[in-house]
Design a protein around this motif. Structure first.
Motif, short mmCIF file in Angstrom:
data_model
loop_
_atom_site.label_atom_id
_atom_site.label_comp_id
_atom_site.label_asym_id
_atom_site.label_seq_id
_atom_site.Cartn_x
_atom_site.Cartn_y
_atom_site.Cartn_z
N ASP A 7 120.68 55.57 19.40
CA ASP A 7 120.72 55.56 20.86
C ASP A 7 122.07 56.07 21.36
N ALA A 24 118.03 65.56 24.29
CA ALA A 24 117.04 65.11 23.31
C ALA A 24 116.82 66.16 22.23
N LEU A 29 114.72 64.81 19.20
CA LEU A 29 113.79 63.84 19.75
C LEU A 29 113.00 64.47 20.89
N ALA A 30 111.78 63.98 21.10
CA ALA A 30 111.00 64.43 22.25
C ALA A 30 111.62 63.86 23.52
N SER A 32 110.21 62.57 26.11
CA SER A 32 109.61 61.29 26.51
C SER A 32 110.21 60.14 25.71
N SER A 33 110.39 60.36 24.39
CA SER A 33 110.99 59.33 23.55
C SER A 33 112.43 59.07 23.95
N ALA A 34 113.17 60.16 24.27
CA ALA A 34 114.56 60.01 24.69
C ALA A 34 114.67 59.23 25.99
N SER A 35 113.79 59.52 26.94
CA SER A 35 113.80 58.83 28.22
C SER A 35 113.52 57.34 28.02
N HIS A 36 112.57 57.03 27.14
CA HIS A 36 112.24 55.63 26.87
C HIS A 36 113.42 54.90 26.23
N ARG A 37 114.07 55.56 25.28
CA ARG A 37 115.22 54.94 24.63
C ARG A 37 116.35 54.68 25.62
#
Length: 299
Positions: A7, A24, A29-30, A32-37
C-alpha cells in the motif's frame, strides 16, 4: 496501526504520478484495485490522503506527511538491503572508520587495501570528517575507529601513533613568496587560495585557522583532490595548503615552490583513535593492529 508495504509503495507511485491510474500501472495493479486499497488505507489512518480531481489527484496535508515518511521508509529498506548483501556474499564482519581529509587522501588507501587483502571477509565504510568530529563520534561510541590529527581535551579516547606528516604551503614558481623557505600563515592571507571542496575536513580546518587570526581566506577555486590542488597552483590560480606526503609521488607538470609554515598546527601527526582498545570488536581490533603496526597485520 498496521502499514502494508504494498500500500505504501502504491501510495508513493500515485503521489508521484499525481494520477491514480498511472500510479497503479507503475506497481502493476489494476486501477480499481488501487482505488480500493487507497480507500482502505485512508480508512485505517482515519483521514483523507488524496483529493480526487477530474484530471488526477492531489495530496492533502496528511498525504504530504505520509509521502515524506514513506520515502524515508523505502530509503531505509534500501540501506538495510545494502548492509545485508555483503553477508550473503560471504562478508562476515564490518568496521566503520572515520578519518580526516589528510589521512583519507594520503595514507588510508594503501593501509586499507593491505588490510582488506588480508581480511577478505571484512568490509569497511570510510567517512571523511574533521578531527574533532571524529574524536567525539568515537568517544560517544558511534564509531569504533577513527584517524585524526588532533584530539579534544577531556575526550575519553585512546590515541595510537599512525603516520607523521606536515602541512606545507605551495606556490607557483614565479609567485612573490616563492623565494621564501618559511612563512607565518598570517603573511599569506592576502593572496587567493586553491582549496579542497567545501565540507572537506581540511577546508574547514584551514578556514578556522584564518578566522582565528581575524582574517577571511579568499578561496578562488575548490577541487576534489590534493593532486588537483597542486595542478591548479602550478597553473598560477593561487596558493595551496597540502600535506607534504601529497607531493611525494613526484613533481607536477610545472614546478612548485614549497614553503614551510611556522605554525605549530602545521605538524599533522596522525593518530588512530579508539574509545577503549580492549573493548573493540574482533575486526576493529584487527584493523587497529594493521594501522598501528602493533600486530602481525603490518600495512
Amino acid at each position: 496501526m498496521h502499514y502494508d508495504l504494498t500500500d505504501l509503495r502504491l501510495f508513493v507511485a500515485i503521489a508521484e504520478a499525481r494520477n491514480l491510474t498511472r500510479g497503479a500501472e507503475r506497481v502493476h495493479l489494476a486501477a480499481s484495485s488501487a482505488s480500493h486499497r487507497m480507500r482502505l488505507l485512508e480508512a485505517s489512518i482515519g483521514t483523507p490522503l488524496l483529493v480526487r480531481e477530474p484530471r488526477g489527484v492531489s495530496l492533502t496535508r496528511a498525504g504530504d506527511a505520509l509521502l515524506r515518511h514513506a520515502r524515508q521508509v523505502f530509503a531505509q529498506l534500501e540501506q538495510m538491503h545494502a548492509d545485508l548483501t555483503p553477508y550473503a556474499k560471504g562478508v562476515r564482519g564490518h568496521v566503520s572508520l572515520w578519518a580526516n581529509t589528510h589521512a583519507t587522501h594520503a595514507f588510508l588507501p594503501d593501509s586499507l587495501a593491505a588490510f582488506l587483502k588480508r581480511h577478505p571477509q571484512v568490509s569497511i565504510s570510510l567517512e571523511e570528517h574533521t578531527s574533532p568530529e571524529v574524536v567525539m563520534a568515537v568517544a560517544r561510541g558511534e564509531v569504533e575507529v577513527g584517524v585524526v590529527a588532533e584530539s579534544i581535551e577531556g575526550a575519553e579516547v585512546e590515541l595510537l601513533p599512525y603516520r607523521a606528516d606536515r602541512l606545507v604551503l605551495i606556490a607557483p614558481a614565479d609567485h612573490p613568496i616563492a623565494q621564501r623557505t618559511r612563512t607565518p600563515f598570517a603573511a599569506v592571507l592576502d593572496y587567493p587560495f586553491v582549496m579542497l571542496h567545501s565540507g572537506s575536513a581540511i577546508h574547514t580546518f584551514t578556514m578556522n585557522a584564518a578566522a582565528a587570526l581575524g582574517r577571511h581566506l579568499e578561496v578562488r577555486i575548490q577541487v576534489r583532490s590534493f593532486e588537483a590542488v597542486c595542478r591548479m597552483v602550478s597553473a598560477g590560480v593561487g596558493l595551496g595548503l597540502v600535506p607534504r606526503s601529497a607531493l611525494a609521488d613526484g613533481p607536477p607538470r610545472e614546478p612548485l615552490a614549497v614553503i614551510e609554515l611556522e605554525e605549530p598546527w602545521a605538524q599533522r601527526d596522525l593518530k588512530v583513535c579508539v574509545r577503549k582498545r580492549e573493548q573493540l570488536s574482533r575486526f576493529a581490533a584487527d584493523l587497529v593492529a594493521c594501522l598501528t603496526g602493533s600486530g602481525a597485520d603490518l600495512p
